[in-house]
Design a protein around this motif. Sequence first.
Motif, PDB file in Angstrom:
ATOM      1  N   PHE A 173       0.887  -1.415   0.005  1.00  0.00           N
ATOM      2  CA  PHE A 173       0.134   0.087  -0.015  1.00  0.00           C
ATOM      3  C   PHE A 173       0.792   1.381  -0.038  1.00  0.00           C
ATOM      4  O   PHE A 173       1.620   1.482   0.735  1.00  0.00           O
ATOM      5  CB  PHE A 173      -0.833  -0.015   1.130  1.00  0.00           C
ATOM      6  CG  PHE A 173      -1.901  -1.174   1.151  1.00  0.00           C
ATOM      7  CD1 PHE A 173      -3.169  -0.874   0.740  1.00  0.00           C
ATOM      8  CD2 PHE A 173      -1.640  -2.156   1.716  1.00  0.00           C
ATOM      9  CE1 PHE A 173      -4.242  -2.106   0.910  1.00  0.00           C
ATOM     10  CE2 PHE A 173      -2.437  -3.274   1.734  1.00  0.00           C
ATOM     11  CZ  PHE A 173      -3.608  -3.045   1.411  1.00  0.00           C
ATOM     12  N   LEU A 174       0.803   2.027  -1.083  1.00  0.00           N
ATOM     13  CA  LEU A 174       1.601   3.261  -1.157  1.00  0.00           C
ATOM     14  C   LEU A 174       0.877   4.507  -1.174  1.00  0.00           C
ATOM     15  O   LEU A 174      -0.221   4.629  -1.315  1.00  0.00           O
ATOM     16  CB  LEU A 174       2.375   3.079  -2.585  1.00  0.00           C
ATOM     17  CG  LEU A 174       3.052   1.731  -2.993  1.00  0.00           C
ATOM     18  CD1 LEU A 174       3.576   2.018  -4.404  1.00  0.00           C
ATOM     19  CD2 LEU A 174       4.058   1.262  -2.278  1.00  0.00           C
ATOM     20  N   VAL A 175       1.669   5.401  -0.697  1.00  0.00           N
ATOM     21  CA  VAL A 175       1.502   6.766  -0.761  1.00  0.00           C
ATOM     22  C   VAL A 175       2.661   7.624  -1.653  1.00  0.00           C
ATOM     23  O   VAL A 175       3.575   7.445  -1.300  1.00  0.00           O
ATOM     24  CB  VAL A 175       1.181   7.412   0.524  1.00  0.00           C
ATOM     25  CG1 VAL A 175       1.233   8.907   0.713  1.00  0.00           C
ATOM     26  CG2 VAL A 175      -0.034   7.050   1.246  1.00  0.00           C
ATOM     27  N   THR A 176       1.812   8.325  -2.621  1.00  0.00           N
ATOM     28  CA  THR A 176       2.980   9.283  -3.419  1.00  0.00           C
ATOM     29  C   THR A 176       2.551  10.677  -3.051  1.00  0.00           C
ATOM     30  O   THR A 176       1.569  11.244  -3.528  1.00  0.00           O
ATOM     31  CB  THR A 176       2.711   8.949  -4.735  1.00  0.00           C
ATOM     32  OG1 THR A 176       2.767   7.438  -4.949  1.00  0.00           O
ATOM     33  CG2 THR A 176       3.569   9.888  -5.807  1.00  0.00           C
ATOM     34  N   LEU A 177       3.479  11.358  -2.526  1.00  0.00           N
ATOM     35  CA  LEU A 177       3.512  12.575  -2.169  1.00  0.00           C
ATOM     36  C   LEU A 177       3.892  13.587  -3.633  1.00  0.00           C
ATOM     37  O   LEU A 177       4.915  13.203  -3.926  1.00  0.00           O
ATOM     38  CB  LEU A 177       4.248  13.177  -1.150  1.00  0.00           C
ATOM     39  CG  LEU A 177       3.961  12.257   0.166  1.00  0.00           C
ATOM     40  CD1 LEU A 177       4.977  12.674   1.303  1.00  0.00           C
ATOM     41  CD2 LEU A 177       2.678  12.417   0.607  1.00  0.00           C
ATOM     42  N   ASP A 178       3.097  14.236  -4.101  1.00  0.00           N
ATOM     43  CA  ASP A 178       3.195  14.697  -5.403  1.00  0.00           C
ATOM     44  C   ASP A 178       3.556  16.382  -5.523  1.00  0.00           C
ATOM     45  O   ASP A 178       2.450  17.024  -5.135  1.00  0.00           O
ATOM     46  CB  ASP A 178       2.128  14.300  -6.277  1.00  0.00           C
ATOM     47  CG  ASP A 178       2.148  14.605  -7.868  1.00  0.00           C
ATOM     48  OD1 ASP A 178       3.116  14.670  -8.378  1.00  0.00           O
ATOM     49  OD2 ASP A 178       1.050  14.790  -8.406  1.00  0.00           O
ATOM     50  N   GLY A 179       4.434  16.675  -6.122  1.00  0.00           N
ATOM     51  CA  GLY A 179       4.473  18.148  -6.289  1.00  0.00           C
ATOM     52  C   GLY A 179       4.026  18.711  -7.613  1.00  0.00           C
ATOM     53  O   GLY A 179       3.463  17.956  -8.433  1.00  0.00           O
ATOM     54  N   ASN A 180       4.291  20.003  -7.802  1.00  0.00           N
ATOM     55  CA  ASN A 180       3.755  20.576  -9.165  1.00  0.00           C
ATOM     56  C   ASN A 180       4.602  20.333 -10.264  1.00  0.00           C
ATOM     57  O   ASN A 180       5.636  19.961 -10.076  1.00  0.00           O
ATOM     58  CB  ASN A 180       3.531  22.143  -8.845  1.00  0.00           C
ATOM     59  CG  ASN A 180       2.186  22.663  -7.883  1.00  0.00           C
ATOM     60  OD1 ASN A 180       1.584  21.429  -7.554  1.00  0.00           O
ATOM     61  ND2 ASN A 180       2.119  23.671  -7.951  1.00  0.00           N
ATOM     62  N   ALA A 181       3.984  20.545 -11.467  1.00  0.00           N
ATOM     63  CA  ALA A 181       4.568  20.370 -12.664  1.00  0.00           C
ATOM     64  C   ALA A 181       5.690  21.572 -12.723  1.00  0.00           C
ATOM     65  O   ALA A 181       5.190  22.730 -12.575  1.00  0.00           O
ATOM     66  CB  ALA A 181       3.537  20.437 -13.968  1.00  0.00           C
TER      67      ALA A 181
END
Length: 261
Positions: free
Chosen positions: A225-233
């Motif tokens: 079970f993963l969590v991806t912390l995602d920034g802006n383009a």
Amino acid sequence: MKKRKTVFIFGALSLAVCAAACGMADSNIQESEKAVETEAGKLGQPAGETSVFGESAADGQIDFSMLQEQNPDIFAWLYIPGTNIDLPVLQSPVSDEYYITHDIWGHENATGAVYTEMPNLMNMCDFNTVIHGDDLEEGSPFKELHRFEEADFFTAHETFYLYLPDNVLTYEVFAAYYDESSDILRRYDYTTYEGCKAYLKDICMGRSMNRNFREGWEGLTPYHFLVTLDGNAREDGTQYVVAGALIHDEAGKIDRVILDE
């Protein structure tokens, strides 16, 4: 070589509904809270220093009743020791783009808030939950994700926490890198075994700049079970990503089904 920590993996039950499980005992909650508070103290981060709504997970306590009175879209709280990321996580029931331009109070704000999109379940039972946040401007919610670009910081800071109203989840950061700036949530079909494998292959075999990968996590499977912390383009067509895998589920509620193994 660092051995991978045990990940709690449970049998499949339903594609969109988590299995019912026993409640969290008071003693277990207290032990979890003490562990988080100890971690904060060890890192020299005073409890409440980055508090929002008067709350901070650095002291191991989050009042969801109060938070949801302030904004019912708050469903979780993200805490990354060693950074100032100690913030509520929201999901709008109206628009996946709402919290790009609105803060946690619902006010218009260029840096927005930390949020998930409606395709992700709010009980954190998806294979990959993508949590978005602005990381480009000073003072933006995810600006300090970039501390994981530093090899020493990445090595020393292994975990982050997600609080839910009835659970505390611990994730180990296994990768931090620059990804292509396309939609991670929709780029793969996470409801199938092959779709999950394709995402993991891209993470484990990636060769982006300033990439850090923690030894012992090469054996990730679609049952994690993963969590991806995602920034802006960014202007160069990339976005900064910090990925974590679940290593502790306090209440024992995390479960899902995977198709087409």
